[in-house]
Design a protein around this motif. Structure first.
Motif, PDB file in Angstrom:
ATOM      1  N   ALA A  78       2.870   5.946  -2.703  1.00  9.86           N
ATOM      2  CA  ALA A  78       3.894   6.752  -3.171  1.00  9.86           C
ATOM      3  C   ALA A  78       4.136   7.006  -4.800  1.00  9.86           C
ATOM      4  O   ALA A  78       4.449   8.201  -5.175  1.00  9.86           O
ATOM      5  CB  ALA A  78       5.346   6.154  -2.812  1.00  9.86           C
ATOM      6  N   ARG A  79       3.516   5.866  -5.338  1.00 15.18           N
ATOM      7  CA  ARG A  79       3.339   5.932  -7.044  1.00 15.18           C
ATOM      8  C   ARG A  79       2.563   6.679  -7.473  1.00 15.18           C
ATOM      9  O   ARG A  79       2.838   7.694  -8.338  1.00 15.18           O
ATOM     10  CB  ARG A  79       3.070   4.363  -7.481  1.00 15.18           C
ATOM     11  CG  ARG A  79       3.253   4.416  -9.098  1.00 15.18           C
ATOM     12  CD  ARG A  79       3.168   2.883  -9.715  1.00 15.18           C
ATOM     13  NE  ARG A  79       1.917   2.198  -9.177  1.00 15.18           N
ATOM     14  CZ  ARG A  79       2.023   1.347  -8.039  1.00 15.18           C
ATOM     15  NH1 ARG A  79       3.072   0.906  -7.601  1.00 15.18           N
ATOM     16  NH2 ARG A  79       0.753   0.650  -7.731  1.00 15.18           N
ATOM     17  N   ALA A  80       1.415   6.879  -6.710  1.00  7.06           N
ATOM     18  CA  ALA A  80       0.266   7.931  -6.961  1.00  7.06           C
ATOM     19  C   ALA A  80       0.841   9.220  -6.759  1.00  7.06           C
ATOM     20  O   ALA A  80       0.617  10.313  -7.617  1.00  7.06           O
ATOM     21  CB  ALA A  80      -0.985   7.708  -6.405  1.00  7.06           C
ATOM     22  N   ALA A  81       1.558   9.562  -5.678  1.00  8.34           N
ATOM     23  CA  ALA A  81       2.044  10.936  -5.367  1.00  8.34           C
ATOM     24  C   ALA A  81       2.938  11.136  -6.410  1.00  8.34           C
ATOM     25  O   ALA A  81       3.216  12.380  -6.856  1.00  8.34           O
ATOM     26  CB  ALA A  81       2.671  10.823  -3.893  1.00  8.34           C
ATOM     27  N   GLN A  82       3.878  10.251  -6.966  1.00  2.00           N
ATOM     28  CA  GLN A  82       4.877  10.457  -7.795  1.00  2.00           C
ATOM     29  C   GLN A  82       4.141  10.890  -9.033  1.00  2.00           C
ATOM     30  O   GLN A  82       4.654  11.809  -9.862  1.00  2.00           O
ATOM     31  CB  GLN A  82       5.828   9.406  -7.907  1.00  2.00           C
ATOM     32  CG  GLN A  82       6.939   9.609  -9.094  1.00  2.00           C
ATOM     33  CD  GLN A  82       8.053  10.415  -8.223  1.00  2.00           C
ATOM     34  OE1 GLN A  82       8.092  10.469  -7.125  1.00  2.00           O
ATOM     35  NE2 GLN A  82       8.904  11.331  -9.104  1.00  2.00           N
ATOM     36  N   VAL A  83       3.351  10.092  -9.610  1.00  2.00           N
ATOM     37  CA  VAL A  83       2.411  10.598 -10.904  1.00  2.00           C
ATOM     38  C   VAL A  83       1.979  12.200 -10.572  1.00  2.00           C
ATOM     39  O   VAL A  83       1.935  12.898 -11.425  1.00  2.00           O
ATOM     40  CB  VAL A  83       1.474   9.667 -11.163  1.00  2.00           C
ATOM     41  CG1 VAL A  83       0.434   9.984 -12.095  1.00  2.00           C
ATOM     42  CG2 VAL A  83       1.996   8.352 -11.334  1.00  2.00           C
ATOM     43  N   ALA A  97      -3.078   8.604 -16.514  1.00  2.00           N
ATOM     44  CA  ALA A  97      -4.180   7.424 -16.468  1.00  2.00           C
ATOM     45  C   ALA A  97      -3.475   6.164 -16.133  1.00  2.00           C
ATOM     46  O   ALA A  97      -4.004   5.418 -15.502  1.00  2.00           O
ATOM     47  CB  ALA A  97      -4.715   7.282 -17.800  1.00  2.00           C
ATOM     48  N   ASP A  98      -2.426   6.026 -16.806  1.00  2.00           N
ATOM     49  CA  ASP A  98      -1.611   4.801 -16.603  1.00  2.00           C
ATOM     50  C   ASP A  98      -0.856   4.430 -15.544  1.00  2.00           C
ATOM     51  O   ASP A  98      -0.539   3.525 -14.939  1.00  2.00           O
ATOM     52  CB  ASP A  98      -0.476   4.599 -17.637  1.00  2.00           C
ATOM     53  CG  ASP A  98      -1.089   4.265 -19.123  1.00  2.00           C
ATOM     54  OD1 ASP A  98      -2.270   3.787 -19.454  1.00  2.00           O
ATOM     55  OD2 ASP A  98      -0.335   4.818 -20.136  1.00  2.00           O
ATOM     56  N   GLY A  99      -0.462   5.719 -14.832  1.00  2.00           N
ATOM     57  CA  GLY A  99       0.354   5.781 -13.674  1.00  2.00           C
ATOM     58  C   GLY A  99      -0.495   5.548 -12.264  1.00  2.00           C
ATOM     59  O   GLY A  99      -0.114   5.067 -11.485  1.00  2.00           O
ATOM     60  N   LEU A 100      -1.813   6.199 -12.328  1.00  2.00           N
ATOM     61  CA  LEU A 100      -2.742   6.091 -11.175  1.00  2.00           C
ATOM     62  C   LEU A 100      -3.454   4.819 -11.396  1.00  2.00           C
ATOM     63  O   LEU A 100      -4.498   4.571 -11.619  1.00  2.00           O
ATOM     64  CB  LEU A 100      -3.669   7.189 -11.123  1.00  2.00           C
ATOM     65  CG  LEU A 100      -2.972   8.611 -11.077  1.00  2.00           C
ATOM     66  CD1 LEU A 100      -4.044   9.673 -11.080  1.00  2.00           C
ATOM     67  CD2 LEU A 100      -2.311   8.799  -9.501  1.00  2.00           C
ATOM     68  N   ARG A 101      -2.785   3.560 -10.588  1.00  2.00           N
ATOM     69  CA  ARG A 101      -3.266   2.289 -10.610  1.00  2.00           C
ATOM     70  C   ARG A 101      -2.978   1.924  -9.055  1.00  2.00           C
ATOM     71  O   ARG A 101      -2.100   2.012  -8.472  1.00  2.00           O
ATOM     72  CB  ARG A 101      -2.622   1.622 -11.484  1.00  2.00           C
ATOM     73  CG  ARG A 101      -2.490   1.708 -12.763  1.00  2.00           C
ATOM     74  CD  ARG A 101      -3.940   1.509 -13.373  1.00  2.00           C
ATOM     75  NE  ARG A 101      -4.173   1.883 -14.911  1.00  2.00           N
ATOM     76  CZ  ARG A 101      -5.326   1.844 -15.549  1.00  2.00           C
ATOM     77  NH1 ARG A 101      -6.337   1.587 -14.866  1.00  2.00           N
ATOM     78  NH2 ARG A 101      -5.307   2.124 -16.788  1.00  2.00           N
ATOM     79  N   LEU A 156       0.893  -1.284  -0.129  1.00  2.00           N
ATOM     80  CA  LEU A 156       0.067   0.122  -0.210  1.00  2.00           C
ATOM     81  C   LEU A 156       0.817   1.280   0.005  1.00  2.00           C
ATOM     82  O   LEU A 156       0.434   2.088  -0.439  1.00  2.00           O
ATOM     83  CB  LEU A 156      -1.061   0.022   1.152  1.00  2.00           C
ATOM     84  CG  LEU A 156      -1.968  -0.959   1.204  1.00  2.00           C
ATOM     85  CD1 LEU A 156      -2.847  -1.067   2.456  1.00  2.00           C
ATOM     86  CD2 LEU A 156      -3.011  -0.944   0.163  1.00  2.00           C
ATOM     87  N   GLY A 157       1.922   1.302   0.709  1.00  2.00           N
ATOM     88  CA  GLY A 157       2.834   2.385   0.658  1.00  2.00           C
ATOM     89  C   GLY A 157       3.376   2.614  -0.439  1.00  2.00           C
ATOM     90  O   GLY A 157       3.541   3.628  -1.088  1.00  2.00           O
ATOM     91  N   GLY A 158       3.832   1.468  -1.056  1.00  2.00           N
ATOM     92  CA  GLY A 158       4.317   1.722  -2.389  1.00  2.00           C
ATOM     93  C   GLY A 158       3.261   2.314  -3.591  1.00  2.00           C
ATOM     94  O   GLY A 158       3.781   3.282  -4.676  1.00  2.00           O
TER      95      GLY A 158
END
Length: 436
Positions: free
Chosen positions: A269-274, A399-403, A264-266
């Motif tokens: 963090a990925r959503a925040a990076q996007v 769209a691709d990154g917010l998963r 969940l943290g990953g």
């Protein structure tokens, strides 16, 4: 002869309840812990065992709820980002239509077919985008309905300006200025307000997505504290240091906290990076697109006003400066050549202004409407096309990154928590059986 009475023998010891015990038999020591009642060991084993099982199961259940909450937040962030990009696209199409209309106005009489076609296509695309956005984003439906009404008013004024321009009536420029004012003062601010609302929702949803991991870890830590207390109590009452079932439950809670927190943290963090990279750059590039198209309209008005367009030139310069800032902010760019294209177009604009300031109004108009590859139209088309392509590419990246994390994670955490709960309860069964 007198006899002496023997002294009386001491009373025989009695057992609990008053029954006499045999001489020489050892007395029974009281038990260390009660075996019945609320404070008894059997009841404690049942109570603490149930608490351990419930806490372990709840940890797994909270894990699946956290996964579901994060998935919902990321999906909502992706939808809000798509709505935001759509709103910006609708705004950009309408601003591009205005740029085409004002540039075509300079020719006089019948507008160039290419500019007329570009205007019609941009207006149609903007109107269709508004209709689609109103259907997919009901929260802003009322605002979009007002925008559509203003768009109808804008296109009506443009048609009046065209009709008068074909006949050479000076009032044509007044109609065109009024139309542009409707677009800049009513349509664009309304769309920008909707964009700001969607942007706030994106930020809120991503913050919610990032909150899932620390919550899972915090719940796991609390569960470990409870399990530690249970194991300490059981160890003291049963004289056994470890209980296999409670140890297994502890391992299950650790797995829920570690695996759930990491995955969940990953995802958070990925959503925040996007958000910080592709999403932010897309928003800024789209803003730059609108600014340069509005600047092109201002460029046309500086010539339409024939010597009294200083205020339009000031707006042109302000828009260009803001567009450059948007493309260069913190070094975030989708395409490093965008600023170079902007500078090339501005250099051509400077030549237009030089000709006009030197008294060659006809030469300035001819250059600003020329088909030459080095003239403002070709350079602007290259800039506008590059900006539009960058916005499209950025929207796809968002769209691709917010998963979110996969649904498998939630079910896995629930299964681990459930298994740990069963082991916590069954692990104390042998100790409870000792008191039957």
């Amino acid at each position: 002869m007198t006899t002496t009475a023997s002294p009386a023998a001491p009373p025989a010891p009695t057992a609990a309840g008053g029954a006499p015990t045999a001489p020489g038999a050892p007395a029974t020591a009281p038990p260390a812990h009660p075996t019945s009642g609320w404070g008894s060991t059997p009841r404690g084993l049942r109570t603490w065992g149930a608490l351990a099982a419930v806490v372990t199961a709840l940890t797994g259940l909270f894990g699946v709820l956290a996964v579901s909450s994060q998935s919902l937040a990321v999906d909502d962030a992706r939808d809000a980002a798509a709505q935001l990009v759509g709103l910006q696209d609708a705004r950009n199409q309408l601003v591009a239509a205005d740029a085409a209309a004002t540039t075509a106005f300079l020719v006089g009489g019948l507008e160039p077919v290419e500019l007329r076609t570009r205007y019609d296509a941009a207006v149609d695309a903007g109107a269709q985008a508004l209709t689609s956005l109103a259907a997919t984003g009901p929260d802003g439906a009322d605002g979009l309905a007002a925008v559509s009404a203003d768009l109808t008013r804008y296109t009506g004024l443009v048609e009046q300006a065209r009709a008068n321009n074909r006949q050479g009536f000076p009032v044509a420029s007044a109609y065109l200025e009024e139309a542009s004012a409707v677009l800049r003062d009513d349509v664009v601010p309304a769309l920008d307000a909707l964009v700001a609302a969607e942007q706030q929702q994106v930020d809120d949803e991503i913050a919610t997505a990032r909150f899932a991991a620390p919550m899972v870890v915090a719940v796991a830590v609390l569960a470990l504290v409870v399990l530690a207390l249970v194991q300490v109590w059981v160890a003291r009452r049963t004289r056994r240091t470890f209980n296999v079932g409670l140890v297994a439950a502890t391992v299950a809670v650790v797995l829920v906290g570690a695996v759930g927190g990491a995955v969940l943290g990953g995802a958070g963090a990925r959503a925040a990076q996007v958000r910080d990279d592709a999403y932010r750059a897309t928003v800024q590039t789209s803003q730059a697109f609108a600014l340069v198209n509005d600047a092109r309209s201002q460029e046309a008005f500086t010539l339409i006003r024939r010597g009294s367009g200083a205020s339009y030139e000031e707006t042109f310069r302000a828009n260009v400066a803001d567009a450059r800032t948007a493309l260069e902010r913190d070094g975030v760019r989708l395409d490093g050549s965008l600023v170079d294209r902007l500078d090339a177009w501005v250099a051509a604009h400077d030549e237009v202004r030089q000709r006009d300031d030197d008294g060659d109004w006809d030469g300035a108009v001819a250059f600003v409407t020329s088909d030459d590859p080095g003239a403002p139209p070709a350079l602007f088309d290259a800039l506008s096309g590059a900006l539009a392509a960058a916005v499209d590419a950025g929207g796809q990246q968002v769209a691709d990154g917010l998963r979110p994390a996969g649904a498998w994670l939630g079910w896995a955490l629930l299964a681990v928590g459930g298994a740990g709960a069963v082991l916590a309860w069954t692990g104390l069964r042998p100790r409870r059986e000792e008191y039957r």
